[in-house]
Design a protein around this motif. Structure first.
Motif, PDB file in Angstrom:
ATOM      1  N   ARG A 117       0.820  -1.214   0.000  1.00 13.03           N
ATOM      2  CA  ARG A 117       0.000   0.000   0.000  1.00 13.03           C
ATOM      3  C   ARG A 117       0.856   1.267   0.000  1.00 13.03           C
ATOM      4  O   ARG A 117       0.628   2.190  -0.784  1.00 13.03           O
ATOM      5  CB  ARG A 117      -0.940   0.003   1.214  1.00 13.03           C
ATOM      6  N   GLY A 118       1.867   1.297   0.891  1.00 11.44           N
ATOM      7  CA  GLY A 118       2.710   2.487   1.001  1.00 11.44           C
ATOM      8  C   GLY A 118       3.502   2.757  -0.270  1.00 11.44           C
ATOM      9  O   GLY A 118       3.596   3.901  -0.734  1.00 11.44           O
ATOM     10  N   ARG A 119       4.070   1.697  -0.843  1.00 12.98           N
ATOM     11  CA  ARG A 119       4.874   1.890  -2.052  1.00 12.98           C
ATOM     12  C   ARG A 119       4.009   2.320  -3.233  1.00 12.98           C
ATOM     13  O   ARG A 119       4.404   3.171  -4.030  1.00 12.98           O
ATOM     14  CB  ARG A 119       5.603   0.585  -2.393  1.00 12.98           C
ATOM     15  N   LEU A 120       2.837   1.704  -3.341  1.00 17.62           N
ATOM     16  CA  LEU A 120       1.944   2.072  -4.448  1.00 17.62           C
ATOM     17  C   LEU A 120       1.496   3.527  -4.334  1.00 17.62           C
ATOM     18  O   LEU A 120       1.443   4.252  -5.339  1.00 17.62           O
ATOM     19  CB  LEU A 120       0.723   1.139  -4.444  1.00 17.62           C
ATOM     20  N   PHE A 121       1.206   3.953  -3.108  1.00 17.07           N
ATOM     21  CA  PHE A 121       0.800   5.356  -2.927  1.00 17.07           C
ATOM     22  C   PHE A 121       1.967   6.303  -3.230  1.00 17.07           C
ATOM     23  O   PHE A 121       1.768   7.380  -3.808  1.00 17.07           O
ATOM     24  CB  PHE A 121       0.307   5.561  -1.496  1.00 17.07           C
ATOM     25  N   ALA A 122       3.183   5.901  -2.853  1.00 13.34           N
ATOM     26  CA  ALA A 122       4.359   6.732  -3.160  1.00 13.34           C
ATOM     27  C   ALA A 122       4.557   6.860  -4.669  1.00 13.34           C
ATOM     28  O   ALA A 122       4.914   7.932  -5.181  1.00 13.34           O
ATOM     29  CB  ALA A 122       5.600   6.130  -2.504  1.00 13.34           C
ATOM     30  N   ILE A 123       4.341   5.751  -5.397  1.00 16.61           N
ATOM     31  CA  ILE A 123       4.475   5.803  -6.869  1.00 16.61           C
ATOM     32  C   ILE A 123       3.422   6.732  -7.468  1.00 16.61           C
ATOM     33  O   ILE A 123       3.700   7.520  -8.379  1.00 16.61           O
ATOM     34  CB  ILE A 123       4.343   4.383  -7.455  1.00 16.61           C
ATOM     35  N   LEU A 124       2.193   6.661  -6.914  1.00 16.30           N
ATOM     36  CA  LEU A 124       1.140   7.559  -7.397  1.00 16.30           C
ATOM     37  C   LEU A 124       1.512   9.015  -7.184  1.00 16.30           C
ATOM     38  O   LEU A 124       1.338   9.859  -8.068  1.00 16.30           O
ATOM     39  CB  LEU A 124      -0.174   7.244  -6.663  1.00 16.30           C
TER      40      LEU A 124
END
Length: 273
Positions: free
Chosen positions: A102-109
């Motif tokens: 979740r954290g990495r995906l949000f950072a990529i967004l």
């Protein structure tokens, strides 16, 4: 004694600043009501000698601007509705649901915020051509389904919803969809109203993407139609000001209708972590 004077000075400064800010908008309305040629006369006129609606009649009658107005209204409303659903569900998921990465995906967004939107236009256009959505309202709608800014805004606001409230609903047997519909959406209302204003304004004023996707004149949106109109009637200032009034009026009316919820969402949602 000093405090009333200070208050009077601040109010006076705000009044002058407000008048300076509103002056172009007021002149635009005034010029749209002037007879042909009066807006460019010297010395410049602030008010029409004789108010007339002939330019509005020309826009909606002879130049058929009502069709473009309807296209813009349908597209902006549809994009706003779809975007609110997608952004609210994604923002809530990033804020309250636990899943791997979740954290990495949000950072990529968030990282994609620095990429100019024009960079993605060509790949998106090629995809729409493969899907047969070029020169269709659906093709314009696809680009506004969700936005990183909207997801971020909803997530920041959803972080303030107590976990205990959601856990209590799960213990009572409520499904995730029911929790989202009956608990989360009402709690998100201020930020959703704010996001709706942002989204509608962005979709209403969007010029580039409808110009690229829509090729038929009957499907043109209002900004594209006005741009074409300015090329044909560049000397007709009063006609162009009437078109500008038609363009900004729906946005101003929308803001006035929801300004209370809009300001509440800005003040509450933007400061949460």
């Amino acid at each position: 004694m000093r405090r009333p004077l200070a208050t009077l000075a601040v109010n006076g400064a705000l009044l002058v600043l407000g008048l300076v800010t509103l002056a172009p908008l007021l002149w635009m309305v005034s010029a749209s009501l002037m007879p042909t040629g009066e807006a460019a006369s010297l010395p410049p006129r602030l008010l029409p000698s004789t108010a007339t609606l002939e330019h509005y009649r020309d826009l909606f009658g002879r130049l058929a601007l009502g069709r473009s107005f309807r296209n813009s209204l349908i597209l902006a409303s549809a994009i706003t509705a779809v975007s609110l659903i997608c952004n609210s569900m994604a923002g809530y998921a990033f804020a309250k649901l636990r899943f791997r990465g979740r954290g990495r995906l949000f950072a990529i967004l968030l990282a994609t915020l620095v990429v100019p939107p024009q960079v993605g236009m060509l790949p998106l256009f090629l995809e729409l051509r493969l899907l047969g959505l070029v020169n269709s309202m659906g093709g314009v709608l696809v680009a506004g389904i969700a936005s990183v800014f909207g997801i971020f805004l909803v997530r920041q606001f959803a972080l303030g919803i107590p976990d205990e409230l959601l856990d209590a609903a799960r213990v009572d047997g409520a499904s995730e969809l029911r929790i989202f519909w009956t608990i989360v959406l009402p709690a998100l209302r201020p930020i959703l109203v704010t996001l709706a204003v942002f989204t509608f304004l962005s979709a209403w004023n969007d010029f580039m993407w409808p110009l690229v996707v829509l090729t038929e004149e009957s499907r043109q949106t209002l900004p594209v139609a006005l741009a074409n109109l300015s090329g044909e009637h560049v000397q007709d200032t009063e006609l162009m000001m009437a078109g500008a009034v038609i363009t900004v009026a729906p946005v101003i009316l929308l803001f006035l209708a929801v300004q209370r919820q809009y300001l509440e969402g800005i003040l509450m949602g933007s400061v949460k972590e």
